[in-house]
Motif scaffolding. Structure first.
Motif, PDB file in Angstrom:
ATOM      1  N   ASN A 266       0.849  -1.190   0.000  1.00 57.33           N
ATOM      2  CA  ASN A 266       0.000   0.000   0.000  1.00 57.33           C
ATOM      3  C   ASN A 266       0.886   1.241   0.000  1.00 57.33           C
ATOM      4  O   ASN A 266       1.624   1.489   0.957  1.00 57.33           O
ATOM      5  CB  ASN A 266      -0.920  -0.003   1.224  1.00 57.33           C
ATOM      6  CG  ASN A 266      -1.771  -1.258   1.284  1.00 57.33           C
ATOM      7  OD1 ASN A 266      -2.209  -1.781   0.259  1.00 57.33           O
ATOM      8  ND2 ASN A 266      -2.023  -1.755   2.488  1.00 57.33           N
ATOM      9  N   ASN A 267       0.825   2.014  -1.092  1.00 58.24           N
ATOM     10  CA  ASN A 267       1.755   3.125  -1.297  1.00 58.24           C
ATOM     11  C   ASN A 267       1.016   4.391  -1.720  1.00 58.24           C
ATOM     12  O   ASN A 267       0.127   4.341  -2.583  1.00 58.24           O
ATOM     13  CB  ASN A 267       2.782   2.763  -2.375  1.00 58.24           C
ATOM     14  CG  ASN A 267       3.523   1.475  -2.048  1.00 58.24           C
ATOM     15  OD1 ASN A 267       4.297   1.417  -1.101  1.00 58.24           O
ATOM     16  ND2 ASN A 267       3.277   0.428  -2.831  1.00 58.24           N
ATOM     17  N   THR A 268       1.399   5.512  -1.122  1.00 55.35           N
ATOM     18  CA  THR A 268       0.801   6.802  -1.450  1.00 55.35           C
ATOM     19  C   THR A 268       1.900   7.847  -1.595  1.00 55.35           C
ATOM     20  O   THR A 268       2.815   7.917  -0.757  1.00 55.35           O
ATOM     21  CB  THR A 268      -0.172   7.264  -0.353  1.00 55.35           C
ATOM     22  OG1 THR A 268      -1.165   6.261  -0.140  1.00 55.35           O
ATOM     23  CG2 THR A 268      -0.856   8.564  -0.740  1.00 55.35           C
ATOM     24  N   VAL A 269       1.817   8.661  -2.643  1.00 56.88           N
ATOM     25  CA  VAL A 269       2.721   9.794  -2.850  1.00 56.88           C
ATOM     26  C   VAL A 269       1.862  11.014  -3.155  1.00 56.88           C
ATOM     27  O   VAL A 269       0.947  10.950  -3.989  1.00 56.88           O
ATOM     28  CB  VAL A 269       3.694   9.550  -4.022  1.00 56.88           C
ATOM     29  CG1 VAL A 269       4.584  10.763  -4.237  1.00 56.88           C
ATOM     30  CG2 VAL A 269       4.555   8.331  -3.775  1.00 56.88           C
ATOM     31  N   SER A 270       2.136  12.128  -2.477  1.00 61.91           N
ATOM     32  CA  SER A 270       1.367  13.349  -2.731  1.00 61.91           C
ATOM     33  C   SER A 270       2.285  14.554  -2.727  1.00 61.91           C
ATOM     34  O   SER A 270       3.298  14.585  -2.022  1.00 61.91           O
ATOM     35  CB  SER A 270       0.265  13.527  -1.675  1.00 61.91           C
ATOM     36  OG  SER A 270       0.808  13.597  -0.364  1.00 61.91           O
ATOM     37  N   VAL A 271       1.933  15.558  -3.526  1.00 60.53           N
ATOM     38  CA  VAL A 271       2.706  16.795  -3.613  1.00 60.53           C
ATOM     39  C   VAL A 271       1.729  17.945  -3.788  1.00 60.53           C
ATOM     40  O   VAL A 271       0.699  17.813  -4.466  1.00 60.53           O
ATOM     41  CB  VAL A 271       3.720  16.733  -4.782  1.00 60.53           C
ATOM     42  CG1 VAL A 271       3.005  16.546  -6.117  1.00 60.53           C
ATOM     43  CG2 VAL A 271       4.603  17.979  -4.801  1.00 60.53           C
ATOM     44  N   SER A 272       2.025  19.088  -3.166  1.00 64.94           N
ATOM     45  CA  SER A 272       1.115  20.225  -3.219  1.00 64.94           C
ATOM     46  C   SER A 272       1.900  21.525  -3.140  1.00 64.94           C
ATOM     47  O   SER A 272       3.025  21.569  -2.626  1.00 64.94           O
ATOM     48  CB  SER A 272       0.096  20.162  -2.072  1.00 64.94           C
ATOM     49  OG  SER A 272       0.760  20.127  -0.817  1.00 64.94           O
ATOM     50  N   ALA A 273       1.282  22.608  -3.621  1.00 69.02           N
ATOM     51  CA  ALA A 273       1.906  23.924  -3.584  1.00 69.02           C
ATOM     52  C   ALA A 273       0.822  24.982  -3.502  1.00 69.02           C
ATOM     53  O   ALA A 273      -0.285  24.805  -4.030  1.00 69.02           O
ATOM     54  CB  ALA A 273       2.788  24.158  -4.816  1.00 69.02           C
ATOM     55  N   ALA A 274       1.140  26.092  -2.848  1.00 67.61           N
ATOM     56  CA  ALA A 274       0.209  27.227  -2.748  1.00 67.61           C
ATOM     57  C   ALA A 274       1.005  28.514  -2.822  1.00 67.61           C
ATOM     58  O   ALA A 274       2.160  28.578  -2.375  1.00 67.61           O
ATOM     59  CB  ALA A 274      -0.594  27.167  -1.448  1.00 67.61           C
ATOM     60  N   GLN A 275       0.372  29.544  -3.369  1.00 70.79           N
ATOM     61  CA  GLN A 275       1.041  30.824  -3.546  1.00 70.79           C
ATOM     62  C   GLN A 275       0.084  31.961  -3.228  1.00 70.79           C
ATOM     63  O   GLN A 275      -1.039  31.997  -3.752  1.00 70.79           O
ATOM     64  CB  GLN A 275       1.557  30.968  -4.987  1.00 70.79           C
ATOM     65  CG  GLN A 275       2.221  32.294  -5.275  1.00 70.79           C
ATOM     66  CD  GLN A 275       3.558  32.449  -4.542  1.00 70.79           C
ATOM     67  OE1 GLN A 275       4.351  31.515  -4.505  1.00 70.79           O
ATOM     68  NE2 GLN A 275       3.784  33.609  -3.949  1.00 70.79           N
ATOM     69  N   HIS A 276       0.525  32.873  -2.354  1.00 70.29           N
ATOM     70  CA  HIS A 276      -0.198  34.126  -2.139  1.00 70.29           C
ATOM     71  C   HIS A 276       0.263  35.102  -3.215  1.00 70.29           C
ATOM     72  O   HIS A 276       1.364  35.650  -3.146  1.00 70.29           O
ATOM     73  CB  HIS A 276       0.091  34.682  -0.742  1.00 70.29           C
ATOM     74  CG  HIS A 276      -0.552  33.898   0.365  1.00 70.29           C
ATOM     75  ND1 HIS A 276      -1.816  34.178   0.838  1.00 70.29           N
ATOM     76  CD2 HIS A 276      -0.102  32.835   1.077  1.00 70.29           C
ATOM     77  CE1 HIS A 276      -2.114  33.320   1.811  1.00 70.29           C
ATOM     78  NE2 HIS A 276      -1.104  32.496   1.972  1.00 70.29           N
ATOM     79  N   ILE A 277      -0.582  35.307  -4.224  1.00 65.26           N
ATOM     80  CA  ILE A 277      -0.233  36.212  -5.311  1.00 65.26           C
ATOM     81  C   ILE A 277      -0.067  37.630  -4.781  1.00 65.26           C
ATOM     82  O   ILE A 277       0.850  38.364  -5.150  1.00 65.26           O
ATOM     83  CB  ILE A 277      -1.291  36.168  -6.423  1.00 65.26           C
ATOM     84  CG1 ILE A 277      -1.514  34.718  -6.890  1.00 65.26           C
ATOM     85  CG2 ILE A 277      -0.891  37.065  -7.589  1.00 65.26           C
ATOM     86  CD1 ILE A 277      -0.304  34.050  -7.472  1.00 65.26           C
ATOM     87  N   ASN A 278      -0.971  38.025  -3.914  1.00 66.06           N
ATOM     88  CA  ASN A 278      -0.902  39.300  -3.215  1.00 66.06           C
ATOM     89  C   ASN A 278      -1.663  39.158  -1.901  1.00 66.06           C
ATOM     90  O   ASN A 278      -1.990  38.041  -1.496  1.00 66.06           O
ATOM     91  CB  ASN A 278      -1.470  40.452  -4.075  1.00 66.06           C
ATOM     92  CG  ASN A 278      -2.857  40.143  -4.611  1.00 66.06           C
ATOM     93  OD1 ASN A 278      -3.733  39.676  -3.866  1.00 66.06           O
ATOM     94  ND2 ASN A 278      -3.069  40.390  -5.905  1.00 66.06           N
TER      95      ASN A 278
END
Length: 689
Positions: A266-278
């Motif tokens: 049982n294998n899980t890989v996750s990636v995420s990103a967020a940016q405050h533009i202003n």
């Protein structure tokens, strides 16, 4: 003769077990600084009798109560901000609902190996596990069926169009979790179908990030039965840019079972990103892959010929945009989920292959009318598809609009009405109202809620075994199923005895009409006889006319710094349930929930040493299957322990862990025997700034 997967009374489709192979999924993790080595073996212990189980439960809870009474008061936030109950951020004590919130960091502090195991020990949550370490589990809240709990990830629904059995396959690495919010009770006015028993909301660090923060963690382990386990993750935020990534891998040859070995990969890989533009605009994205390959012997049937195995692969993608200015906040979220499920009943059978897809979009606008009033409105759309050699090819569209008001009057009174107009392509249009009230005076809060709930049938319930040429026995879907409808209400009180202790008590009742369950049905009463035979034995998906579930639950949450370098965490819950129905024929899911359940987590830390335990006691209706020598006992108690000690500051720690230390032989669902005692040891590393 063909069989199809659906539930645990009859066989379904079929798949032979796969030989174990060396897993190389995460070899690169060995280069990371954060490692955990786990050595697993299964010593033989005498089986504890029922009397000892009961006494152990009582002693455990008494000990927890003693630790609570001895503590001194100190400022700890047990009234955190939540977004689950009403979509906008408010204190949990102002929602009028019973919520339990657990931090993501507690995954590494407690004796658990997967996210579904962590949920198993959250107060009031019943997890009916079929296998260990993420193989498969059904989630139950307040005595509902496993399809009646909605799982949400950062505002988007996770429940699969094919079956609710996949709801515990959460495609997020534990290192990415900021917190888990468990909302108990009716929530369909906000979330729509499936939110009957409650909502499990996974909120991640990237989508909830505030301020600067850096963290790296990891672990790896080996053990008996070819065990290879690993976890790793990292998170970075400078206040404007956030990035998170993680993985979890649980692999084993498995212990010997009746007809095969209980292997799992049982294998899980996750990636995420967020940016405050202003200052006003924020965007976020996530992508993840979850792959589970496991032995599924008697997961769904009670036949001796069942030596099943199953592979489930999930792709999950989501994106969000949030814009806030002055009194208004606009949010938009889109998500796409793709799942491929392949199931073999035994080595000589033709596999079921099901490919389901879910596209969803939700937009909401929150407006602050005044200092004490917020109004949130929005819309939601779903497109649900399946392509299956067993269930056929189908598409269903759903859409909804909703409106939620959060209103305070004076210092302590708050009410939260909500209404939803829900449209389903097959089931039609439903008006779904809900109301929650709360009043707090000093240490005491009174609350109440009432509302309508709905649930639309999934593709398994509608079309199981429909595409087979001949079915001599098994579970049969029903395309003419109506939507489930119910009315729920609850009354409760919370005691904030100090800044460190919260005790909650709630009475609830849910009155169902047209609840969906598989019911033993003779050939003469089957609505479709195209591919079945007069001598067959079948369970038909039916709308049960009336089911009433009532119960009482208590939760206790305590967190305390007892003295310099000493900390205590305690979460405990107790649930009593009773379900009554006018259906006289044999049913399955309605009667599978525990009648009485208590579970707990406790962790004590002193300087570089920590010890933690979690446990669960269940009392339920017993069942037996003589053909496979299996039974669901009337009661069981399981206790897990872990002890750890720092060897380099607080960043490198050695640990010893024992799962099911009493070597209890038990099954949550008939035929799916859970493992006995497992003793583990290793090292883990965590760095944060």
């Amino acid at each position: 003769m063909q069989h199809v997967k659906s539930h645990q009374i009859f066989p379904q489709s079929t798949k032979g077990t796969k030989p174990f192979g060396n897993t190389k999924f995460f070899q690169i993790i060995s280069n990371h600084a954060n490692l955990r080595f786990r050595f697993t073996f299964a010593p033989t212990l005498k089986k504890t009798n029922k009397l000892i189980m009961k006494k152990t439960t009582v002693v455990s809870l008494a000990l927890l109560g003693t630790l609570t009474l001895q503590a001194q008061s100190q400022q700890v936030d047990l009234d955190p901000v939540t977004v689950t109950s009403s979509l906008n951020a408010i204190k949990s004590s102002r929602t009028g609902r019973n919520l339990v919130i657990i931090k993501g960091e507690q995954f590494a502090q407690l004796p658990v190996n997967s996210i579904d195991e962590l949920l198993r020990y959250i107060p009031g949550v019943e997890v009916q596990a079929r296998g260990p370490q993420g193989a498969q589990s059904d989630i139950v809240l307040r005595g509902g069926t496993f399809q009646q709990v909605l799982v949400v990830v950062d505002g988007l629904r996770l429940n699969d169009p094919n079956t609710g059995h996949f709801s515990s396959y959460i495609p997020i690495a534990p290192s990415e979790i900021e917190r888990i919010e468990v909302l108990k009770g009716a929530s369909s006015a906000i979330y729509g179908s499936d939110a009957v028993g409650g909502v499990i909301h996974i909120i991640t660090k990237t989508f909830a990030s505030r301020g600067e923060r850096r963290q790296i963690s990891g672990q790896i382990g080996v053990g008996e039965y070819g065990l290879v386990n690993g976890q790793a993750g990292g998170f970075y935020s400078n206040g404007k840019t956030s990035f998170g990534a993680g993985m979890i891998s649980n692999n084993s040859n498995g212990q010997l079972q009746r007809g095969t070995r209980g292997y799992f990969h049982n294998n899980t890989v996750s990636v995420s990103a967020a940016q405050h533009i202003n200052d006003n605009l924020q965007v976020g994205i996530r992508s993840s892959f979850d792959h589970r390959d496991f032995a599924a012997q008697n997961f769904y049937t009670t036949f001796a010929s069942d030596t099943a195995s199953e592979t489930v692969s999930t792709f999950w993608n989501q994106a969000s945009v949030n814009y806030q200015k002055n009194r208004g906040k606009l949010s938009a979220n889109i998500g796409y989920k793709s799942v491929e499920d392949e199931y073999y009943f035994n080595p000589v059978s033709i596999p079921n292959n099901n490919k389901s897809k879910l596209f969803q979009a939700i937009a909401a606008y929150e407006h602050r009318i005044g200092e004490n009033s917020y109004l949130t409105g929005g819309g939601q759309f779903q497109n649900r598809k399946i392509a299956s050699n067993d269930r056929g090819n189908h598409t269903v569209k759903q859409a909804a609009g909703f409106l939620v008001l959060n209103q305070s009057i004076g210092e302590g009174f708050r009410f939260n009405p909500a209404i939803r107009v829900d449209w389903d392509e097959r089931a039609g249009t439903e008006l779904v109202p809900q109301m929650a009230l709360s009043y707090r005076k000093g240490m005491v809060q009174l609350r109440g809620a009432a509302g309508k709930t709905i649930r639309h049938a999934d593709f398994t319930e509608r079309y199981n075994n429909y595409n087979k040429a001949l079915v001599t026995r098994g579970s049969i879907g029903n395309p003419d199923l109506k939507a489930e409808r119910s009315f729920s209400y609850e009354l409760g009180a919370d005691l904030y005895a100090s800044n460190n202790l919260r005790v909650a008590a709630t009475y609830f009742q849910r009155n169902h009409n047209d609840l969906i369950d598989f019911v033993t049905t003779p050939y003469s009463d089957m609505p479709r006889k195209t591919n079945i035979v007069p001598t067959g034995t079948y369970a038909l998906a039916r709308n049960v006319s009336e089911v009433t579930t009532r119960g009482f639950e208590t939760d206790l949450v305590f967190q305390k710094a007892l003295a310099p370098a000493q900390n205590l965490l305690l979460m405990a819950g107790l649930v009593w349930l009773d379900s009554q129905t006018d259906e006289t024929r044999d049913m399955f899911y309605v009667r599978s929930h525990a009648k009485f359940m208590t579970n707990f987590n406790v962790r004590y830390a002193y300087k570089g040493f920590a010890v933690a335990a979690n446990g669960i006691y269940k009392n339920r209706a017993p069942r037996k299957a003589a053909a496979i020598n299996a039974e669901v006992t009337k009661e069981y108690f399981v206790l897990n322990l872990v002890a750890e000690a720092a060897v380099y500051r607080q960043q490198v720690r050695l640990f010893v862990q024992a799962d099911n230390i009493l070597n209890t032989r038990y099954s949550d669902l008939l035929g799916s025997v859970m493992p006995g005692t497992w003793v583990m040891g290793g090292v883990k590393v965590n760095w944060s700034k």
